[in-house]
Each structure stands twice: as C-alpha cells, then as structure tokens.
Design an enzyme around this catalytic site. Structure first.
Site, PDB file in Angstrom:
ATOM      1  N   LYS A  92      -5.805  -1.516   4.001  1.00  0.00           N
ATOM      2  CA  LYS A  92      -4.077  -1.180   3.178  1.00  0.00           C
ATOM      3  C   LYS A  92      -3.987  -1.188   1.648  1.00  0.00           C
ATOM      4  O   LYS A  92      -4.415  -1.407   0.900  1.00  0.00           O
ATOM      5  CB  LYS A  92      -3.264  -2.842   3.848  1.00  0.00           C
ATOM      6  CG  LYS A  92      -2.245  -3.070   3.252  1.00  0.00           C
ATOM      7  CD  LYS A  92      -1.693  -3.566   3.959  1.00  0.00           C
ATOM      8  CE  LYS A  92      -0.352  -4.216   3.689  1.00  0.00           C
ATOM      9  NZ  LYS A  92       0.614  -5.255   4.464  1.00  0.00           N
ATOM     10  N   SER A 169       4.285  -5.474   6.513  1.00  0.00           N
ATOM     11  CA  SER A 169       4.211  -4.479   5.846  1.00  0.00           C
ATOM     12  C   SER A 169       3.496  -3.371   5.623  1.00  0.00           C
ATOM     13  O   SER A 169       2.665  -2.206   5.384  1.00  0.00           O
ATOM     14  CB  SER A 169       3.904  -4.702   4.151  1.00  0.00           C
ATOM     15  OG  SER A 169       3.159  -5.523   4.079  1.00  0.00           O
ATOM     16  N   SER A 193       3.280  -9.620   8.153  1.00  0.00           N
ATOM     17  CA  SER A 193       2.896  -8.699   7.875  1.00  0.00           C
ATOM     18  C   SER A 193       2.364  -7.378   8.744  1.00  0.00           C
ATOM     19  O   SER A 193       1.391  -6.205   8.551  1.00  0.00           O
ATOM     20  CB  SER A 193       3.101  -7.814   6.668  1.00  0.00           C
ATOM     21  OG  SER A 193       4.396  -8.097   5.850  1.00  0.00           O
TER      22      SER A 193
END
Length: 495
Positions: A92, A169, A193
């Site tokens: 990520k 996210s 997230s």
C-alpha cells in the site's frame, strides 16, 4: 528443479491457472519445483497490464525490483525453503516504504518527495519470506476517506461494479485482490481501512491486534497504535500464512506482544468449537442500518447458530463522542506532522492547491490542537481498551456489520466536497469499525452475502486482544461452510 529464473521443463502459466491459485498454493508449487516463479510473476504482471487500466488499483510499478529480488532468492537457494517463495505482492502506498522508491500517501504534496532509503520492516519480512513486490496500490490522500479516490491517482473502481467505490483507505489493495491481480496484498487499517474495502470488494481482511505487526523502523506505532498493517486476501489461509511470517517484535520497538503458541495457519484449519458471540446491531454514530445490511447480519447470526455458536444481543460500553473525538485527535495530529515534515523538506508551506479540500481543512483545524487535548485523547484510548477488555470477558467474539451502508457510488465519498457532507458520510461508513482501532483489538471482515444489486457485503468479527487465533478459526469455519468467489471475469471490462 534447481533454483533458477525459468525452467524449460515447466509449462507456462496461463491466466486461468493463475486465477485458480491462492498464495498458499502458489508457494507450495514453487517449493516443490512444480511452478516456475518467473512464470508466476509474469502472470501477475500480465494480469495487472490487462485489468488495472480499468480498475486503477496499482499506482506505481516496480517490476524490475521484483525480478531483481527473484534473482537474489534464486542465487541464495531460497526458492525451495522460503514460505512464500515466488508469490507476487503489492504494498500500500501509505506510510510503507520500499527502498529506492517513492511513497506518496495519495497526495500531490508528497509526490515530489525523495525515494525511500530503506524498506519498512514489514516489507523486509515479506521479501525475506520470498514474496515479490512489483508495485504499490492506491489510497486516498493520507488515508482520510473510506473510498479510494484522489486528485493524484484518480478513482479506484470496484471489480464487482465499476461505478462503485472499492472502499478505503486500502481500496487499491482490495480491488487488486478482487480483480485477481494478486491473491494477497498489503494493507493498513487505522479506522476500518482493511475491513471496509474487504467488505465492499468481497475479500477477506483482518486487522491484527495493535503491535502484532511491525510499523517501523524509526516509528513503531501509527495513531497511538490504532493503525496496523497486514493484508487483504482471497482466502483465510493466505492471511494466516502472511501473518505467521510478518508478526513479532522489531528491533528498537518498545511494544511487542507475547509469543504466539502455534501458527495462525494451524488455527484457520480447525473449527473453534462453540463460541459465545455478542451481536452488535446498533451503530455508535446513530446511523440507521441499511435494511439489506441488517438482513445479512441476521442471516449470518442464524448460520452461526446452526454451527453451534450461541448468539446474544450486545451493546458496546463506549461513549461515542469520546471514542471518535480521541480517534480524530490522533489521526489529526499525525496529519499535521506529516504535512509539516513535507513542508520542511520542500522549504515552503502547504497551500490549498497542494492538498485536497477536506485534507486542507483538517490540517487547518488540527494545527490548533493543544498538548492537553492530545494527552486526554491518548488516555481515552486506554479507557476504551479497558472497557472493551472487560466486555470480552462475556464473549469470545463480537459480530456486527462492517459498515451501516451499502457500497457507495464513485464520487460520493471523496475529499473534494464540503466538510459537513464528508463528516456525515463518514458516520455511516465507519460506524462500526473505529472501536477496534482505538481498543487495539483484532477484527476482521468476512464475505457474508450480497445485496439485491449484486454487491458483496462483509460482516465484522472482533475478538479480545491477542486472540487472532479465534478469529482465524472462525473465519476458516465460515469459509468452509460458505465459500466466497471472485467477481465475474474482467477479461473485457467496460467502464
């Protein structure tokens, strides 16, 4: 087969074969010499080339890095012994570093920064286990939204419906797994997230106990421990295997957990036995539960009862204003610090042209926060953890929805809207997830059903501190009872 980058004796890997395998099967085939890791990496890259122009889940490619790492593994003779040898991996693009590459946190203001001089400890552990990192996944600016849309990288689309959000996210990670680009992808969770994108994209996502996985080097916690790193995955056993190779204390960290008595892979393979499960159906934010989400929650409870578990109504012993206020203060302070660090490096102050509207407003609001407010917020974290720990004396697991709402359309939850609208929408999407971040408990999203329009829905299960073993056992049991699948083929997707 000797460790090498390719073997003429092994057949090429087509896309159908690649999509059928999870990471555990891939690694086993490589270790037994049945699968060429170069062909495996090539299949992942080919899938990314074919699918990601539509899904937009991968924002940076590091193919050369992955191939160089594969050569290192082969040279060291590790392709037969590394537990995840040859498995393609994406990390990520959020506070996670790969040496020699940039991390943008989804922000135009950070995009011009310097490349990292070192890799994050968790990335080092992935690579030591044999994983091949060939790119980074999208995230909203500074992880501030429950959708993955940014002015820098654009919109990440949900593979189940290209007009819907992939969540945030870690939306890029979840979309990449759901689209079949990789079987497992690194993700982080500071307020839901991992779990929210997993729920929206129909994949498995577990947030571990705070400090279970490393956050450094250099900084050993995120948001007072609220933010943790792990993965989203297609299968439960993949998540367990990756946690087995990545958890544990890192050098210099003042925080670590007791040793794990047995592997998480072993846990997920065994049914947990009858559990006491508290059913939490009311959102702390007061947002009403969508009727279809409520129906799937009740169906999940009935399934659990049929498996022999005992379901009881439960209410969280947490004051919502204190909880969300403390969480907001922690992430707000982290946002101010990150922006000021970049301001110092750039030699100028951030302006409204550098940051998205919600980010800029949150930056202005949190610059005025006092030391007393931050101290009180940290104390609230402890109080919430204590209250939830006492509650878990009554239950083995808590069951709730992941979100109170259905998967939103792209554009609805972005950072380019008025603040009041943004705050109201966040109350629906993060209505259930934040508690486990503040308390530090392990919590997971398990694919549990579909809405009438075909979108996947995840249900959330939360255990006591350090009890990932229970969650993996329960998730494995649910997966065996009701296997989930990837979305319909995206071989010829249309936006």
């Amino acid at each position: 087969m000797p460790d090498s980058l390719a073997s003429a004796a092994l057949p090429a890997l087509d896309q159908d074969e690649y999509l059928e395998m999870d990471a555990t099967e891939m690694a086993a085939a490589v270790s037994m010499g049945e699968l060429d890791p170069a062909a495996l990496l090539g299949a992942a890259i080919a899938r990314c080339d074919a699918i990601d122009p539509v899904v937009h889940s991968v924002n940076m490619r590091h193919d050369a890095h992955a191939r160089a790492h594969l050569r290192q593994l082969a040279s060291a003779g590790l392709l037969r012994t590394a537990p995840l040898a040859g498995v393609p991996m994406l990390i990520k693009d959020m506070n996670t570093y790969l040496a020699g590459t940039k991390t943008t946190n989804g922000s135009r203001f950070l995009a011009g920064g310097e490349a990292a001089t070192h890799s994050s400890t968790i990335v080092q552990r992935y690579e030591e286990a044999g994983m091949l990192v060939f790119g980074k996944t999208t995230t909203p600016e500074f992880g501030l939204a429950t959708t993955t849309e940014s002015a820098l990288w654009g919109q990440t689309r949900n593979p189940w419906n290209l007009g819907r959000s992939a969540g945030g996210s870690s939306g890029g990670a979840a979309a990449a797994v759901a689209a079949g680009i990789v079987p497992v992808a690194h993700a982080t969770d500071g307020g839901g997230s991992i779990r929210i994108p997993a729920a929206y994209c129909g994949v498995f996502g577990l947030k571990p106990t705070r400090y279970r996985t490393p956050h450094g080097p250099g900084a050993f916690e995120g948001w007072f421990g609220a933010s943790c790193g792990h993965v989203v995955s297609r299968t439960v056993r993949d998540s367990a295997l990756v946690l087995d190779v990545s958890h544990g204390r890192e050098r210099g960290s003042p925080y670590w957990l007791p040793a794990v008595p047995r592997s998480f892979v072993e846990c997920q393979a065994e049914d947990p036995g009858p559990l006491r499960i508290g059913l939490v159906s009311a959102a702390l934010t007061g947002v009403p539960l969508d009727p279809e989400i409520a129906a799937i929650l009740q169906a999940t409870a009935r399934l659990l009862e049929a498996m022999g578990h005992r379901i009881e109504p439960a209410q969280l012993p947490v004051d919502p204003a204190s909880l969300f206020g403390a969480h907001g203060a922690a992430c707000g302070a982290a946002l101010v610090t990150a922006i000021r660090d970049r301001e110092a490096a750039a030699g100028r102050e951030a302006t409204a042209d550098d940051l998205e509207p919600i980010t800029f407003e949150l930056y202005q609001r949190n610059k005025a926060s006092t030391a007393e407010n931050l101290f009180r917020s940290r104390r609230t974290f402890d109080q919430v953890a204590f209250a939830m720990d006492r509650m878990m004396e009554q239950y083995d697991v808590l069951l709730s929805p992941v979100t109170a709402i259905q998967t939103p359309a792209l554009g609805d939850f972005g950072l380019n809207q008025p603040y009041a609208s943004y705050a109201a929408k966040m109350m629906g999407s993060a209505a259930f997830t934040v508690v486990a971040n503040v308390s530090g408990q392990p919590s997971m999203s398990v694919p549990s059903g579909f809405t009438a329009d075909g979108m996947p829905v995840g249900m959330m299960f939360t255990a006591a501190l350090c009890r990932e073993d229970i969650l993996f056992s329960l998730a494995g049991q649910l997966e065996r009872a009701r296997p989930w699948t990837l979305p319909p083929t995206l071989s010829e997707p249309q936006p």
